[in-house]
Design a protein around this motif. Structure first.
Motif, PDB file in Angstrom:
ATOM      1  N   SER A  31     -15.331-155.818  55.144  1.00 48.88           N
ATOM      2  CA  SER A  31     -16.599-156.413  55.591  1.00 48.88           C
ATOM      3  C   SER A  31     -17.328-155.423  56.500  1.00 48.88           C
ATOM      4  N   VAL A  32     -17.656-154.294  55.924  1.00 54.43           N
ATOM      5  CA  VAL A  32     -18.283-153.191  56.661  1.00 54.43           C
ATOM      6  C   VAL A  32     -19.655-152.937  56.052  1.00 54.43           C
ATOM      7  N   GLY A  33     -20.692-152.978  56.857  1.00 58.68           N
ATOM      8  CA  GLY A  33     -22.038-152.724  56.354  1.00 58.68           C
ATOM      9  C   GLY A  33     -23.009-153.686  57.007  1.00 58.68           C
ATOM     10  N   LEU A  34     -24.062-154.024  56.249  1.00 56.25           N
ATOM     11  CA  LEU A  34     -25.050-154.981  56.768  1.00 56.25           C
ATOM     12  C   LEU A  34     -24.596-156.403  56.446  1.00 56.25           C
ATOM     13  N   ALA A  35     -24.400-156.673  55.138  1.00 54.26           N
ATOM     14  CA  ALA A  35     -23.934-157.991  54.686  1.00 54.26           C
ATOM     15  C   ALA A  35     -23.037-157.789  53.474  1.00 54.26           C
ATOM     16  N   PRO A  36     -21.735-157.827  53.610  1.00 51.56           N
ATOM     17  CA  PRO A  36     -21.001-158.203  54.819  1.00 51.56           C
ATOM     18  C   PRO A  36     -21.005-157.071  55.845  1.00 51.56           C
TER      19      PRO A  36
ATOM     20  N   PRO B 103     -13.083-134.157  43.131  1.00 53.22           N
ATOM     21  CA  PRO B 103     -13.167-135.085  41.999  1.00 53.22           C
ATOM     22  C   PRO B 103     -12.273-136.314  42.181  1.00 53.22           C
ATOM     23  N   VAL B 104     -12.909-137.482  42.250  1.00 53.00           N
ATOM     24  CA  VAL B 104     -12.182-138.765  42.321  1.00 53.00           C
ATOM     25  C   VAL B 104     -12.960-139.763  41.488  1.00 53.00           C
ATOM     26  N   ASP B 105     -12.249-140.440  40.585  1.00 53.18           N
ATOM     27  CA  ASP B 105     -12.863-141.535  39.834  1.00 53.18           C
ATOM     28  C   ASP B 105     -12.053-142.781  40.146  1.00 53.18           C
ATOM     29  N   VAL B 106     -12.681-143.759  40.823  1.00 51.29           N
ATOM     30  CA  VAL B 106     -11.909-144.937  41.248  1.00 51.29           C
ATOM     31  C   VAL B 106     -11.517-145.843  40.075  1.00 51.29           C
ATOM     32  N   THR B 107     -12.096-145.579  38.903  1.00 56.60           N
ATOM     33  CA  THR B 107     -11.668-146.369  37.737  1.00 56.60           C
ATOM     34  C   THR B 107     -10.413-145.764  37.093  1.00 56.60           C
TER      35      THR B 107
ATOM     36  N   GLY C 245     -23.661-140.832  47.667  1.00 55.68           N
ATOM     37  CA  GLY C 245     -24.491-141.987  47.342  1.00 55.68           C
ATOM     38  C   GLY C 245     -25.359-142.413  48.514  1.00 55.68           C
ATOM     39  N   ALA C 246     -26.125-143.498  48.319  1.00 56.66           N
ATOM     40  CA  ALA C 246     -27.059-143.951  49.362  1.00 56.66           C
ATOM     41  C   ALA C 246     -26.309-144.296  50.645  1.00 56.66           C
ATOM     42  N   VAL C 247     -25.156-144.944  50.533  1.00 53.86           N
ATOM     43  CA  VAL C 247     -24.357-145.287  51.717  1.00 53.86           C
ATOM     44  C   VAL C 247     -23.510-144.084  52.140  1.00 53.86           C
TER      45      VAL C 247
ATOM     46  N   ALA D 130     -16.426-137.120  48.108  1.00 54.41           N
ATOM     47  CA  ALA D 130     -15.774-137.156  46.795  1.00 54.41           C
ATOM     48  C   ALA D 130     -16.575-138.028  45.850  1.00 54.41           C
ATOM     49  N   GLY D 131     -16.399-137.806  44.564  1.00 54.84           N
ATOM     50  CA  GLY D 131     -17.086-138.623  43.557  1.00 54.84           C
ATOM     51  C   GLY D 131     -16.747-138.086  42.184  1.00 54.84           C
ATOM     52  N   ARG D 132     -17.447-138.570  41.173  1.00 49.57           N
ATOM     53  CA  ARG D 132     -17.128-138.115  39.817  1.00 49.57           C
ATOM     54  C   ARG D 132     -17.817-136.800  39.489  1.00 49.57           C
ATOM     55  N   SER D 133     -19.043-136.596  40.078  1.00 50.69           N
ATOM     56  CA  SER D 133     -19.796-135.421  39.633  1.00 50.69           C
ATOM     57  C   SER D 133     -19.901-134.316  40.675  1.00 50.69           C
ATOM     58  N   ARG D 134     -19.633-134.666  41.953  1.00 49.37           N
ATOM     59  CA  ARG D 134     -19.731-133.634  43.001  1.00 49.37           C
ATOM     60  C   ARG D 134     -18.623-133.837  44.027  1.00 49.37           C
TER      61      ARG D 134
ATOM     62  N   ALA E 110     -33.894-149.318  56.265  1.00 52.96           N
ATOM     63  CA  ALA E 110     -32.944-148.558  55.443  1.00 52.96           C
ATOM     64  C   ALA E 110     -31.534-149.155  55.544  1.00 52.96           C
ATOM     65  N   GLN E 111     -31.306-150.260  54.799  1.00 52.34           N
ATOM     66  CA  GLN E 111     -30.000-150.921  54.903  1.00 52.34           C
ATOM     67  C   GLN E 111     -28.850-150.042  54.423  1.00 52.34           C
ATOM     68  N   SER E 112     -29.093-149.149  53.455  1.00 52.02           N
ATOM     69  CA  SER E 112     -27.995-148.277  52.995  1.00 52.02           C
ATOM     70  C   SER E 112     -27.558-147.363  54.141  1.00 52.02           C
TER      71      SER E 112
ATOM     72  N   ARG F 224     -26.394-152.543  40.880  1.00 58.25           N
ATOM     73  CA  ARG F 224     -25.500-153.167  39.894  1.00 58.25           C
ATOM     74  C   ARG F 224     -24.830-154.399  40.487  1.00 58.25           C
ATOM     75  N   TRP F 225     -24.389-154.296  41.755  1.00 59.96           N
ATOM     76  CA  TRP F 225     -23.739-155.411  42.432  1.00 59.96           C
ATOM     77  C   TRP F 225     -24.724-156.590  42.542  1.00 59.96           C
ATOM     78  N   THR F 226     -25.973-156.291  42.897  1.00 55.38           N
ATOM     79  CA  THR F 226     -26.974-157.346  43.088  1.00 55.38           C
ATOM     80  C   THR F 226     -27.249-158.066  41.771  1.00 55.38           C
TER      81      THR F 226
ATOM     82  N   HIS G 118     -32.590-148.491  46.712  1.00 52.85           N
ATOM     83  CA  HIS G 118     -31.186-148.884  46.841  1.00 52.85           C
ATOM     84  C   HIS G 118     -30.360-148.073  45.847  1.00 52.85           C
ATOM     85  N   GLY G 119     -29.103-147.768  46.204  1.00 51.07           N
ATOM     86  CA  GLY G 119     -28.237-146.983  45.327  1.00 51.07           C
ATOM     87  C   GLY G 119     -27.923-147.742  44.040  1.00 51.07           C
ATOM     88  N   ALA G 120     -27.619-146.986  42.968  1.00 49.05           N
ATOM     89  CA  ALA G 120     -27.355-147.596  41.660  1.00 49.05           C
ATOM     90  C   ALA G 120     -26.191-148.584  41.738  1.00 49.05           C
ATOM     91  N   ASP G 121     -25.149-148.215  42.507  1.00 53.34           N
ATOM     92  CA  ASP G 121     -23.970-149.083  42.588  1.00 53.34           C
ATOM     93  C   ASP G 121     -24.331-150.402  43.293  1.00 53.34           C
ATOM     94  N   ALA G 122     -25.193-150.324  44.323  1.00 54.28           N
ATOM     95  CA  ALA G 122     -25.598-151.531  45.040  1.00 54.28           C
ATOM     96  C   ALA G 122     -26.493-152.405  44.155  1.00 54.28           C
TER      97      ALA G 122
HETATM   98  N1  LIG Z   1     -21.618-154.041  52.966  1.00 57.24           N
HETATM   99  C1  LIG Z   1     -22.913-153.808  52.773  1.00 57.24           C
HETATM  100  O1  LIG Z   1     -23.779-154.293  53.497  1.00 57.24           O
HETATM  101  C2  LIG Z   1     -23.357-152.886  51.677  1.00 57.24           C
HETATM  102  C3  LIG Z   1     -24.680-152.405  51.696  1.00 57.24           C
HETATM  103  C4  LIG Z   1     -25.070-151.510  50.704  1.00 57.24           C
HETATM  104  C5  LIG Z   1     -24.175-151.147  49.703  1.00 57.24           C
HETATM  105  N2  LIG Z   1     -22.905-151.662  49.716  1.00 57.24           N
HETATM  106  C6  LIG Z   1     -21.945-151.276  48.670  1.00 57.24           C
HETATM  107  O2  LIG Z   1     -21.780-149.885  48.757  1.00 57.24           O
HETATM  108  C7  LIG Z   1     -21.481-149.360  47.481  1.00 57.24           C
HETATM  109  C8  LIG Z   1     -22.300-148.073  47.267  1.00 57.24           C
HETATM  110  O3  LIG Z   1     -23.666-148.383  47.241  1.00 57.24           O
HETATM  111  P1  LIG Z   1     -24.752-147.213  47.183  1.00 57.24           P
HETATM  112  O4  LIG Z   1     -26.056-147.859  47.374  1.00 57.24           O
HETATM  113  O5  LIG Z   1     -24.358-146.101  48.086  1.00 57.24           O
HETATM  114  O6  LIG Z   1     -24.569-146.749  45.644  1.00 57.24           O
HETATM  115  P2  LIG Z   1     -24.884-145.318  45.028  1.00 57.24           P
HETATM  116  O7  LIG Z   1     -26.038-144.659  45.701  1.00 57.24           O
HETATM  117  O8  LIG Z   1     -24.946-145.545  43.551  1.00 57.24           O
HETATM  118  O9  LIG Z   1     -23.600-144.444  45.375  1.00 57.24           O
HETATM  119  C9  LIG Z   1     -22.391-144.552  44.691  1.00 57.24           C
HETATM  120  C10 LIG Z   1     -21.638-143.235  44.835  1.00 57.24           C
HETATM  121  O10 LIG Z   1     -20.345-143.402  44.280  1.00 57.24           O
HETATM  122  C11 LIG Z   1     -20.093-142.410  43.288  1.00 57.24           C
HETATM  123  N3  LIG Z   1     -19.383-143.085  42.210  1.00 57.24           N
HETATM  124  C12 LIG Z   1     -19.890-143.920  41.261  1.00 57.24           C
HETATM  125  N4  LIG Z   1     -18.907-144.339  40.453  1.00 57.24           N
HETATM  126  C13 LIG Z   1     -17.765-143.765  40.910  1.00 57.24           C
HETATM  127  C14 LIG Z   1     -16.414-143.812  40.486  1.00 57.24           C
HETATM  128  N5  LIG Z   1     -16.034-144.526  39.402  1.00 57.24           N
HETATM  129  N6  LIG Z   1     -15.488-143.128  41.181  1.00 57.24           N
HETATM  130  C15 LIG Z   1     -15.837-142.393  42.269  1.00 57.24           C
HETATM  131  N7  LIG Z   1     -17.106-142.312  42.710  1.00 57.24           N
HETATM  132  C16 LIG Z   1     -18.062-142.985  42.032  1.00 57.24           C
HETATM  133  C17 LIG Z   1     -21.441-141.870  42.865  1.00 57.24           C
HETATM  134  O11 LIG Z   1     -21.361-140.481  42.571  1.00 57.24           O
HETATM  135  P3  LIG Z   1     -20.892-139.966  41.127  1.00 57.24           P
HETATM  136  O12 LIG Z   1     -21.822-140.617  40.129  1.00 57.24           O
HETATM  137  O13 LIG Z   1     -20.991-138.497  41.229  1.00 57.24           O
HETATM  138  O14 LIG Z   1     -19.481-140.425  40.958  1.00 57.24           O
HETATM  139  C18 LIG Z   1     -22.275-142.068  44.126  1.00 57.24           C
HETATM  140  O15 LIG Z   1     -22.166-140.936  44.971  1.00 57.24           O
HETATM  141  C19 LIG Z   1     -21.778-150.480  46.482  1.00 57.24           C
HETATM  142  O16 LIG Z   1     -20.542-150.989  45.998  1.00 57.24           O
HETATM  143  C20 LIG Z   1     -22.506-151.522  47.276  1.00 57.24           C
HETATM  144  O17 LIG Z   1     -22.245-152.841  46.837  1.00 57.24           O
HETATM  145  C21 LIG Z   1     -22.479-152.508  50.688  1.00 57.24           C
END
Ligand SMILES: NC(=O)c1ccc[n+]([C@@H]2O[C@H](COP(=O)([O-])OP(=O)(O)OC[C@H]3O[C@@H](n4cnc5c(N)ncnc54)[C@H](OP(=O)(O)O)[C@@H]3O)[C@@H](O)[C@H]2O)c1
Length: 336
Positions: free
Chosen positions: A120-125, A46-50, A18-20, A39-43, A282-284, A163-165, A157-161
């Motif tokens: 609390s690891v990253g930019l904020a937090p 294989p780990v799915d945190v859900t 992912g982006a981070v 690790a991740g779901r597709s590459r 590039a905050q990610s 979604r959080w926003t 920004h990554g899809a997961d980030a």
């Molecule tokens: N503290 C901070 O300042 C800060 C800053 C930025 C982001 N974040 C947090 O960092 C996280 C990641 O952000 P991102 O921008 O890197 O998102 P991203 O680009 O969408 O990356 C998410 C990664 O996780 C994998 N993934 C998604 N669902 C999963 C699951 N159920 N089990 C295992 N792997 C899974 C995805 O790959 P697959 O689809 O292949 O599984 C992808 O590689 C977010 O929760 C965000 O809130 C924190």
């Protein structure tokens, strides 16, 4: 299972593409080739945190993992528990207070297994916590802290980030009001209260009763539009899944702004006021670098066992200077 894994073991980066996570994987690969296991779901592995038990099975299968970097938001503290129970260190970039509280509750268990979990690891937090702790100390113990975060609308920004926003936009904004602060390179900006986890955990961590984190975007027009819409009811609308999907798609698209970010921490006590700020792009990527340094420090044995927010770990207090030395950000002392 209470065995402490060898600190020479590998590092499982969940969300490692992912982006981070991609930055974490690349930095670890650079420092110690072959050590990072994405690790991740597709590459990758294989780990799915859900999947309850999924991370535990992966750790048992690999057998030599000394640390996990969690770069995706899990539904609960189950993934952290899997690490702590096995004496595996954890670095967690999540920004959701409820989840962080769940992991913090594993502290005694981590002390028993010898695992260190860094929250609390990253930019904020993350870097916001470290700047807040500095300003807090300089005023002799703050009674109020204001954190201001500016994010670039041009960064993908990554899809997961995203979604959080969007989910955070839907959260009720609480009682704090917008405020104006000068941000290096971006002028004086109006920022709006936003539920980053740092403000909640710092209240307990530093013992400061009043901590507020506010957000603005590099584009003044987009900031005004987004928070104007929140006031007009977009936040309530975003509690519906369909509206959240539309917003996620809109915010995930690349916009014409830049990828620069700025954060600022102001601490106040009576008439005393101290401020620290930093800027970068590039905050990610910077979040990934903070996580990579945190896990490297954990593996060096310099961190005590237990669950700790970053500002509670003296060995990580110099991270802003380390990252500035690597050219990833610039440090500033705003006028107060
Ligand atoms: N503290 C901070 O300042 C800060 C800053 C930025 C982001 N974040 C947090 O960092 C996280 C990641 O952000 P991102 O921008 O890197 O998102 P991203 O680009 O969408 O990356 C998410 C990664 O996780 C994998 N993934 C998604 N669902 C999963 C699951 N159920 N089990 C295992 N792997 C899974 C995805 O790959 P697959 O689809 O292949 O599984 C992808 O590689 C977010 O929760 C965000 O809130 C924190």
């Amino acid at each position: 299972m209470t065995t402490v894994k060898s600190d020479a073991g590998r590092v499982l980066v969940v969300g490692g593409f992912g982006a981070v996570g991609a930055t974490v994987t690349a930095a670890l690969e650079d420092w110690s080739p072959g050590r990072a296991v994405p690790a991740g779901r597709s590459r990758g592995v294989p780990v799915d945190v859900t999947d309850p038990g999924g991370l535990g099975r992966a750790l048992d299968g690999l057998g030599d993992v000394a640390a996990v970097v969690l770069c995706v938001e899990p539904p609960d503290e189950g993934a952290a528990r899997a690490c702590v129970e096995r004496g595996v260190h954890l670095v967690d970039v999540n920004a959701t207070p409820r989840l962080l509280d769940g992991v913090a509750a594993l502290h005694d268990r981590a002390v028993r297994t010898g695992a260190t979990a860094v929250l609390s690891v990253g930019l904020a937090p993350g870097l916001t916590n470290l700047l807040a702790a500095r300003a807090h100390e300089e005023v002799g113990g703050a009674d109020r802290i204001d954190l201001t975060v500016l994010l670039g609308t041009g960064e993908r920004h990554g899809a997961d980030a995203v979604r959080w926003t969007v989910r955070s936009l839907a959260a009720p904004p609480g009682g704090a009001r917008p405020a104006r602060f000068a941000l290096p390179g971006h002028g004086t900006r109006t920022a709006h209260p936003f539920p980053f986890s740092d403000q909640y955990t710092l209240r307990a961590g530093l013992g400061v009763p009043d901590v507020t984190t506010r957000l603005c975007l590099d584009s003044r027009a987009l900031t005004a539009a987004l928070f104007g819409a929140r006031r007009a009811g977009l936040g309530r609308a975003a509690r519906h899944a369909r509206v959240r999907r539309v917003l996620t798609a809109a915010l995930g698209a690349v916009h014409p702004g830049g990828d620069g970010f700025a954060v600022r921490a102001d601490a106040w006590r009576g008439g005393r006021h101290a401020a620290h700020a930093l800027t970068g792009s590039a905050q990610s990527r910077v979040t990934g670098l903070v996580a990579a340094h945190a896990v490297r420090t954990a593996l060096s044995g310099a961190l005590p066992p237990g669950v700790h927010h970053i500002e509670g770990l003296p060995a990580l207090a110099g991270l802003p200077e380390t990252l500035a030395g690597e050219g990833a950000l610039a440090l500033h002392r705003p006028e107060v």
